[in-house]
Design a protein around this motif. Structure first.
Motif, mmCIF file in Angstrom:
data_model
loop_
_atom_site.group_PDB
_atom_site.id
_atom_site.type_symbol
_atom_site.label_atom_id
_atom_site.label_comp_id
_atom_site.label_asym_id
_atom_site.label_seq_id
_atom_site.Cartn_x
_atom_site.Cartn_y
_atom_site.Cartn_z
ATOM 1 N N THR A 51 0.814 -1.395 -0.022
ATOM 2 C CA THR A 51 0.121 -0.041 0.010
ATOM 3 C C THR A 51 0.889 1.009 0.024
ATOM 4 N N ALA A 52 1.943 1.351 0.769
ATOM 5 C CA ALA A 52 2.842 2.380 0.884
ATOM 6 C C ALA A 52 3.473 2.696 -0.582
ATOM 7 N N VAL A 53 4.014 1.420 -0.885
ATOM 8 C CA VAL A 53 4.557 1.789 -2.471
ATOM 9 C C VAL A 53 3.846 2.331 -3.642
ATOM 10 N N ILE A 54 2.357 1.697 -3.317
ATOM 11 C CA ILE A 54 1.371 2.422 -4.608
ATOM 12 C C ILE A 54 1.045 3.740 -4.184
ATOM 13 N N ALA A 85 9.231 1.118 -8.183
ATOM 14 C CA ALA A 85 7.896 0.938 -7.816
ATOM 15 C C ALA A 85 7.045 -0.093 -8.555
ATOM 16 N N SER A 86 7.071 0.322 -9.786
ATOM 17 C CA SER A 86 6.248 -0.568 -10.693
ATOM 18 C C SER A 86 6.637 -2.114 -10.742
ATOM 19 N N VAL A 87 8.120 -2.276 -10.452
ATOM 20 C CA VAL A 87 8.665 -3.814 -10.383
ATOM 21 C C VAL A 87 8.194 -4.381 -8.900
ATOM 22 N N PHE A 88 8.076 -3.400 -7.858
ATOM 23 C CA PHE A 88 7.628 -3.806 -6.417
ATOM 24 C C PHE A 88 6.117 -4.475 -6.605
ATOM 25 N N VAL A 89 5.703 -3.490 -7.350
ATOM 26 C CA VAL A 89 3.963 -3.820 -7.453
ATOM 27 C C VAL A 89 3.808 -5.011 -8.295
ATOM 28 N N GLY A 90 4.448 -5.149 -9.381
ATOM 29 C CA GLY A 90 4.374 -6.166 -10.413
ATOM 30 C C GLY A 90 4.743 -7.450 -9.649
ATOM 31 N N SER A 91 5.670 -7.468 -9.074
ATOM 32 C CA SER A 91 6.039 -8.538 -8.357
ATOM 33 C C SER A 91 5.381 -8.997 -7.141
ATOM 34 N N ALA A 99 12.925 -4.041 2.426
ATOM 35 C CA ALA A 99 13.786 -3.211 1.568
ATOM 36 C C ALA A 99 13.432 -2.560 0.320
ATOM 37 N N GLY A 100 12.320 -3.121 -0.615
ATOM 38 C CA GLY A 100 12.074 -2.473 -1.672
ATOM 39 C C GLY A 100 11.293 -1.104 -1.072
ATOM 40 N N VAL A 131 11.945 0.816 1.598
ATOM 41 C CA VAL A 131 12.982 1.734 2.187
ATOM 42 C C VAL A 131 13.790 2.167 0.798
ATOM 43 N N LEU A 132 13.908 1.496 -0.237
ATOM 44 C CA LEU A 132 14.669 1.873 -1.451
ATOM 45 C C LEU A 132 14.000 3.166 -1.916
ATOM 46 N N ILE A 133 12.781 2.891 -2.204
ATOM 47 C CA ILE A 133 11.930 3.901 -2.983
ATOM 48 C C ILE A 133 11.759 5.185 -2.044
ATOM 49 N N MET A 134 11.681 5.088 -0.564
ATOM 50 C CA MET A 134 11.692 6.197 0.225
ATOM 51 C C MET A 134 12.949 6.946 0.049
ATOM 52 N N PHE A 135 14.050 6.155 0.058
ATOM 53 C CA PHE A 135 15.530 6.859 -0.042
ATOM 54 C C PHE A 135 15.609 7.599 -1.331
ATOM 55 N N ALA A 136 15.044 7.027 -2.429
ATOM 56 C CA ALA A 136 15.092 7.597 -3.637
ATOM 57 C C ALA A 136 14.387 8.907 -3.662
ATOM 58 N N LEU A 137 13.184 8.794 -3.176
ATOM 59 C CA LEU A 137 12.356 10.176 -3.052
ATOM 60 C C LEU A 137 12.888 11.178 -2.261
ATOM 61 N N THR A 138 13.351 10.931 -1.338
ATOM 62 C CA THR A 138 14.092 11.844 -0.366
ATOM 63 C C THR A 138 15.310 12.626 -1.131
#
Length: 335
Positions: free
Chosen positions: A64-67, A101-107, A175-176, A178-185
């Protein structure tokens, strides 16, 4: 004086200056405190109605957070009047975030448990196609600074879904996310005006403290998730190394406050990670679920600085689902 360019730039400057004087993310967080209190006491009962339980809450919260972060980076970015077209790499950074993020949702497609439309009518199929068209249009319209912008963003989204869908394993939830949060920051720090976070080179102490706090929680989460407590460092050497790393961290913080530089921010985060990793390695063992508690705190902080109360609420719900403990007593060894 009355040229269109001057009027637009003046309006943009006025908007950014107002945002600097009164950081919207801070006031939004303060105004939503009653909501967060309600989530703390009643969020668990609410999410249980959707089938969330102790076994699946981590995967549901992370997905939900990634979406939500994917929707945020698509819908919340903009303001191309201040985007430095000749030198910026932000469109490529955003495309990378959309791809991951799309890879995360797709997987994690099976976790979504979308309804099956095997016997769907023509009207239902038309609705699904229209929904996909709306999603792709929104992603394409998120980057109009050049003719290739929509192609880049839509391509990143579709390629990410395909890669994630046909991947042999799912991206790890913590891991996924946190990686997206890091990139957005990092993207927000690269060009704060693009994300309505302030103006480059003129961030207030509130903005800077929020970014430093984000670096702390990300580094702590990564350290506790990837470093095992072994008790292998002698106490005398540990104390000296810890004070050295504290001093270097303080210097990095001061340098970041003065420069607001992305490389300095990354260096500061690396030093924090080394300090936290050493603290974890020095321990004989860690309290149970401590890394999950830190992940929940990371979600809360990121939701505040991006003005997404739903992420903060997800972090609170996940924190409440974990066994209760004295968090400060368990986490103060990191410092």
């Amino acid at each position: 004086m009355f040229e269109n360019t001057m009027i637009v730039q003046s309006a943009v400057s006025a908007f950014n200056n107002a945002a600097l004087v009164a950081p919207s993310f801070l006031w939004t967080a303060l105004l939503t405190i009653p909501l967060f209190v309600m989530v703390y006491f009643y969020g668990g009962a609410f999410i249980s109605k959707f089938g969330w339980n102790a076994q699946n809450i981590l995967s549901r919260v992370s997905l939900t957070a990634v979406i939500m972060m994917l929707a945020w980076v698509v819908l919340f970015g903009g303001n191309y009047a201040v985007l430095r077209d000749a030198v910026t790499v932000l469109p490529f950074m955003i495309a990378t975030i959309i791809f991951v993020a799309s890879v995360f949702v797709g997987s994690n497609y099976n976790t979504l448990k979308l309804p099956r439309f095997r016997g769907a009518t023509r009207k239902t199929k038309t609705g699904i196609v229209c929904a996909w068209i709306v999603v792709l249009m929104a992603i394409g319209l998120s980057d109009l600074h050049a003719w290739w912008g929509p192609i880049l963003q839509i391509g990143a989204f579709l390629l990410g879904l395909i890669v994630g869908r046909f991947a042999r394993c799912e991206m790890r939830p913590v891991a996924g996310t946190v990686l997206i949060m890091f990139a957005l920051t990092i993207a927000m720090l690269m060009q704060p005006e693009f994300f309505r976070f302030g103006q480059l080179g003129a961030l207030t102490p509130v903005h800077l403290l929020a970014l430093i706090l984000m670096a702390i929680v990300i580094a702590a989460t990564v350290a506790m998730r990837n470093v095992r407590p072994r008790g292998i460092i002698r106490h005398s050497a540990y104390v000296k190394l810890k004070w050295l790393l504290r001093f270097i961290t303080a210097l990095c913080m001061g340098l970041f406050v003065m420069t607001e530089s992305v490389p300095v921010y990354l260096g500061m985060m690396v030093v924090m990670f080394v300090m936290f990793a050493m603290s974890v390695a020095h321990q004989e063992r860690l309290a149970q679920h401590l890394d999950e508690i830190m992940f929940a705190i990371t979600l809360m902080v990121f939701g505040i600085i991006t003005t997404m109360p739903v992420l903060t609420a997800l972090g609170i719900v996940y924190y409440v689902s974990l066994p209760h403990a004295n968090v400060w007593q368990q986490l103060k060894f990191l410092l």
